[in-house]
Motif scaffolding. Structure first.
Motif, PDB file in Angstrom:
ATOM      1  N   LEU A  46       0.834  -1.204   0.000  1.00 45.76           N
ATOM      2  CA  LEU A  46       0.000   0.000   0.000  1.00 45.76           C
ATOM      3  C   LEU A  46       0.865   1.249   0.000  1.00 45.76           C
ATOM      4  O   LEU A  46       0.607   2.203  -0.748  1.00 45.76           O
ATOM      5  N   GLU A  47       1.921   1.250   0.827  1.00 46.52           N
ATOM      6  CA  GLU A  47       2.805   2.409   0.903  1.00 46.52           C
ATOM      7  C   GLU A  47       3.471   2.674  -0.438  1.00 46.52           C
ATOM      8  O   GLU A  47       3.579   3.832  -0.882  1.00 46.52           O
ATOM      9  N   GLN A  48       3.887   1.629  -1.129  1.00 46.26           N
ATOM     10  CA  GLN A  48       4.524   1.788  -2.429  1.00 46.26           C
ATOM     11  C   GLN A  48       3.555   2.389  -3.441  1.00 46.26           C
ATOM     12  O   GLN A  48       3.913   3.288  -4.207  1.00 46.26           O
ATOM     13  N   PHE A  49       2.306   1.904  -3.420  1.00 46.59           N
ATOM     14  CA  PHE A  49       1.293   2.436  -4.350  1.00 46.59           C
ATOM     15  C   PHE A  49       1.044   3.923  -4.083  1.00 46.59           C
ATOM     16  O   PHE A  49       0.961   4.729  -5.025  1.00 46.59           O
ATOM     17  N   LEU A  50       0.906   4.300  -2.819  1.00 51.13           N
ATOM     18  CA  LEU A  50       0.635   5.694  -2.470  1.00 51.13           C
ATOM     19  C   LEU A  50       1.794   6.598  -2.853  1.00 51.13           C
ATOM     20  O   LEU A  50       1.591   7.741  -3.286  1.00 51.13           O
ATOM     21  N   LYS A  51       3.023   6.105  -2.701  1.00 47.48           N
ATOM     22  CA  LYS A  51       4.187   6.896  -3.110  1.00 47.48           C
ATOM     23  C   LYS A  51       4.179   7.135  -4.613  1.00 47.48           C
ATOM     24  O   LYS A  51       4.548   8.221  -5.087  1.00 47.48           O
ATOM     25  N   GLU A  52       3.764   6.123  -5.365  1.00 48.76           N
ATOM     26  CA  GLU A  52       3.682   6.266  -6.827  1.00 48.76           C
ATOM     27  C   GLU A  52       2.674   7.339  -7.222  1.00 48.76           C
ATOM     28  O   GLU A  52       2.753   7.911  -8.305  1.00 48.76           O
ATOM     29  N   GLN A  53       1.677   7.589  -6.324  1.00 54.24           N
ATOM     30  CA  GLN A  53       0.677   8.632  -6.585  1.00 54.24           C
ATOM     31  C   GLN A  53       1.080   9.978  -5.964  1.00 54.24           C
ATOM     32  O   GLN A  53       0.264  10.892  -5.866  1.00 54.24           O
ATOM     33  N   SER A  54       2.357  10.049  -5.525  1.00 54.17           N
ATOM     34  CA  SER A  54       2.948  11.292  -5.000  1.00 54.17           C
ATOM     35  C   SER A  54       2.302  11.756  -3.699  1.00 54.17           C
ATOM     36  O   SER A  54       2.230  12.966  -3.418  1.00 54.17           O
ATOM     37  N   LEU A  55       1.821  10.823  -2.882  1.00 49.63           N
ATOM     38  CA  LEU A  55       1.273  11.193  -1.584  1.00 49.63           C
ATOM     39  C   LEU A  55       2.400  11.255  -0.546  1.00 49.63           C
ATOM     40  O   LEU A  55       3.306  10.420  -0.555  1.00 49.63           O
ATOM     41  N   PRO A  56       2.348  12.211   0.379  1.00 48.80           N
ATOM     42  CA  PRO A  56       3.434  12.401   1.361  1.00 48.80           C
ATOM     43  C   PRO A  56       3.339  11.406   2.518  1.00 48.80           C
ATOM     44  O   PRO A  56       3.160  11.799   3.679  1.00 48.80           O
ATOM     45  N   VAL A  57       3.476  10.136   2.243  1.00 48.26           N
ATOM     46  CA  VAL A  57       3.296   9.124   3.279  1.00 48.26           C
ATOM     47  C   VAL A  57       4.380   9.202   4.356  1.00 48.26           C
ATOM     48  O   VAL A  57       4.215   8.640   5.449  1.00 48.26           O
ATOM     49  N   GLU A  58       5.514   9.877   4.053  1.00 49.81           N
ATOM     50  CA  GLU A  58       6.581  10.008   5.050  1.00 49.81           C
ATOM     51  C   GLU A  58       6.099  10.791   6.275  1.00 49.81           C
ATOM     52  O   GLU A  58       6.614  10.605   7.390  1.00 49.81           O
ATOM     53  N   SER A  59       5.101  11.663   6.067  1.00 49.92           N
ATOM     54  CA  SER A  59       4.597  12.479   7.185  1.00 49.92           C
ATOM     55  C   SER A  59       3.474  11.790   7.945  1.00 49.92           C
ATOM     56  O   SER A  59       3.040  12.281   8.989  1.00 49.92           O
ATOM     57  N   TRP A  60       3.001  10.658   7.430  1.00 47.12           N
ATOM     58  CA  TRP A  60       1.914   9.958   8.109  1.00 47.12           C
ATOM     59  C   TRP A  60       2.424   9.356   9.416  1.00 47.12           C
ATOM     60  O   TRP A  60       3.563   8.914   9.518  1.00 47.12           O
ATOM     61  N   GLY A  61       1.545   9.351  10.420  1.00 47.53           N
ATOM     62  CA  GLY A  61       1.917   8.805  11.719  1.00 47.53           C
ATOM     63  C   GLY A  61       2.581   9.824  12.620  1.00 47.53           C
ATOM     64  O   GLY A  61       3.020   9.486  13.723  1.00 47.53           O
ATOM     65  N   LYS A  62       2.662  11.082  12.175  1.00 48.96           N
ATOM     66  CA  LYS A  62       3.279  12.143  12.966  1.00 48.96           C
ATOM     67  C   LYS A  62       2.252  13.228  13.259  1.00 48.96           C
ATOM     68  O   LYS A  62       1.295  13.414  12.502  1.00 48.96           O
TER      69      LYS A  62
END
Length: 666
Positions: A46-62
């Motif tokens: 899921l994380e890989q797919f979201l990154k491919e869609q340019s979503l800022p998943v690095e900031s999730w969980g903070k």
């Protein structure tokens, strides 16, 4: 058995495939695919797919947000879907989709009276309590969509979860009340005996839990009728799912009170936020506006004798005479607001103003000769286009409006229906001259729109005083002239649209006139109710007589020889049955009119009366042209007429501190 057809609250279920939201972010977009668990077998996938869609998943969980694993768990547990949309410009848009049930729970007896249970507070097992003020709500599994195919099961599941065990309304976890353990034998959940889909709305917003991810909320409001419901207020216990030891711990204590739906709606409006604003250019056509309105308003009464049409509202929006705002909250109800800006002008003369008398528009007669009482100051709509213009001058707008309104003055007994072939050229233009304009203040007024059924109108009212030379010192009337386009290519011709009657009155005298008019309306209503009761008695007597006649006719037909029972006898019986049906229909109309009369006598019947004051103030502030207000406040300060922001009856008002008693009646 519970009058479902009469309990739909005028709501129209919207098309579940329609997904336009604030700013039209998914307008004209197309759904490419819904990703399944097999497409995303792990949180890493899921994380890989979201990154491919340019979503800022690095900031999730903070900073209070949720991480990717939490979203993946939602998908795994079928609490939400992940969809991929293609927008009109070709950009790909990932969308999180969730489904929520909002249940109006009641019993058969309470349903007839429009009474439902309302969850006022919740208490955790540790004794902590929080205010809830909402309907029973339950997340739906994606496997339960479309909900229409699983409605009964979904409703019973929601009842079973939040109302596992019914207890006294005084029950609370505390010092003297231990946490009750789960006991399967003590479960006494109400049983669903009927359910009806009332409303389906769609809301779109940027997710707060998952930054950058768009979330679509499908909100389903359902009437749920249950047996086994207590007659009085009560509490219920909700238990968590079994833990590793098979134990079910107390999750919540829910407090439920019986309230009329109108009172519940007042609570549900609290906490509402502006979800959408529609202005010029928001709709490509009146049909597009109709489709949008149909999500929130019953349009069946529009375009009738008493109400305007969608086309007329579309024209208002495009000509910037009004904006449309949608206010809502996820567990509340949507509220459609029409915003109109008005100049209210207190017209007087140098002599009349010494006695604090102003021109009150007492009556108005249209071109067809139909007259009605008005009892208000002169008012005119302000265009949003003008309000937003840097060159807009309020005092000049007042002067122009007054001169146009008082352009043709006639005697106070003038009647249009007494004039044949009226020619505007026969009337000399008045010599009214505005010698001074003074800004008095700003206030708001909210009412159910008299023009568009089911729409609330918020009026931003800017009051000014205009002192004029050239006005009669006694009562008078004015002709309202409009330029109308005749058939063919002929140039526009001036034509009298209506005549208005004006009286000079103080604030106290104007109140007396309104009071007198109100008493007259009450007398007419009482007379109409008496006539209805008399008509109902005649209908009932007619039904009794037709019943006796039917029996007599059947006896006569039965005694006829077999060969004489011809078509004429059958036709007579058919006509009699038709008469009975018509009498029953007449009785139904009488009962309906009596119900409307009783409803109109209840002040709280109006949705406007149920609006929380803080919501009205927020709406007013949100729709107020800041540039205009600042200019008007500067005018007040320049004339040393201070203004203050006050709350009267809960509504935000900008009122002058001086001469407030002469602010007039609206």
């Amino acid at each position: 058995a519970w009058g479902y057809a009469a309990r739909c609250d005028g709501n129209v279920m919207s098309d579940s495939s329609r997904k336009d939201g604030p700013g039209g972010i998914l307008q004209d977009a197309s759904l490419l695919r819904t990703l399944k668990l097999e497409d995303l077998p792990t949180a890493e996938a899921l994380e890989q797919f979201l990154k491919e869609q340019s979503l800022p998943v690095e900031s999730w969980g903070k900073d209070g947000t949720k991480d990717v694993r939490a979203f993946w768990k939602e998908i795994k547990l079928q609490e939400s879907n992940l969809e991929l949309w293609k927008k009109a410009d070709g950009e790909l848009q990932p969308v999180r989709t969730t489904y929520v049930l909002r249940a109006k729970v009641t019993s058969p007896e309470h349903y007839e009276r429009g009474i439902f249970v309302f969850n006022t507070w919740q208490q955790y097992a540790n004794g902590t309590q929080r205010t809830r003020n909402g309907l029973l709500s339950e997340k739906l599994c994606t496997a339960e969509i479309p909900i229409e195919s699983h409605l009964q099961e979904v409703c019973q599941r929601a009842i079973n979860e939040e109302m596992m065990r019914i207890v006294s309304s005084t029950f609370k976890v505390g010092e003297h009340q231990s946490v009750p353990s789960y006991d399967e034998d003590s479960r006494n959940s109400p049983q669903v005996v009927g359910q009806k889909m009332v409303d389906h709305t769609i809301e779109i917003e940027a997710s707060k839990s998952f930054p950058g991810l768009l979330t679509v909320y499908h909100l389903y409001t359902v009437d749920i009728v249950c047996s086994g419901m207590p007659h009085f207020d009560f509490n219920t216990l909700e238990y968590a799912e079994p833990d590793s030891d098979g134990q079910r711990k107390l999750k919540y204590v829910h407090a439920w009170v019986w309230l009329e739906w109108g009172e519940i709606r007042r609570y549900l409006f609290e906490g509402s936020k502006l979800a959408e604003r529609k202005e010029k250019g928001s709709f490509n056509s009146s049909d597009e506006l109709r489709s949008w309105l149909g999500r929130f308003v019953d349009l069946s009464m529009w375009s009738t004798k008493n109400f305007g049409s969608v086309e007329e509202l579309y024209k208002e929006v495009e000509e910037q005479e009004t904006d449309l705002e949608l206010w809502s909250r996820h567990d509340g109800v949507p509220l459609l607001m029409r915003v109109v800006h008005l100049m209210q002008i207190k017209v007087s003369s140098p002599q009349q103003v010494k006695e604090r008398r102003y021109a009150i528009n007492q009556w108005m007669q249209n071109s067809k000769g139909r007259a009605r009482e008005v009892h208000r100051f002169f008012a005119r709509k302000l265009s949003m286009k003008d309000l937003q213009s840097d060159s807009f001058q309020f005092d000049q707008a007042v002067r122009t409006a007054v001169v146009e309104e008082l352009s043709h003055i006639v005697d106070p007994h003038f009647q249009l229906n007494q004039q044949h072939g009226l020619n505007v050229a026969h009337f000399q233009p008045s010599a009214v001259d505005v010698v001074s304009v003074e800004f008095l203040g700003h206030r708001i007024d909210v009412e159910e729109s008299p023009s568009y059924s089911g729409v609330i109108t918020l009026y931003q009212i800017f009051t000014a005083e205009a002192i004029c030379d050239g006005l009669p010192e006694t009562n008078f009337a004015t002709l309202q002239v409009k330029q109308l386009q005749p058939d063919g290519d002929s140039p526009k011709q001036p034509e009298v649209a209506c005549v208005k009657g004006w009286v000079w009155a103080t604030w106290q005298e104007s109140l007396d006139m309104i009071h007198s008019h109100t008493q007259e309306i009450k007398r007419r209503l009482r007379s109409n109710e008496s006539d209805l009761e008399s008509f109902q008695r005649h209908v009932v007597e007619g039904q009794k007589t037709s019943g006796l006649l039917s029996k007599a006719l059947q006896d006569i037909i039965a005694k006829l020889p077999e060969g004489e029972k011809d078509d004429q006898a059958a036709q007579a019986m058919t006509l009699l049955q038709s008469l009975q049906s018509q009498l029953a229909g007449a009785e139904g109309c009488v009962v309906d009119q009596q119900g409307k009369a009783a409803s109109s006598r209840t002040v709280e019947n109006s949705i406007v009366k149920r609006l929380p004051p803080q919501i009205v103030a927020k709406m007013a502030e949100n729709s107020l042209p800041k540039k205009l207000l600042q200019a008007l406040q500067n005018m007040s300060e320049h004339r040393r007429r201070p203004t203050s922001l006050e709350c009267t009856s809960g509504y935000a008002l900008y009122e002058p501190l001086k001469r407030r008693t002469s602010a007039g009646v609206h």
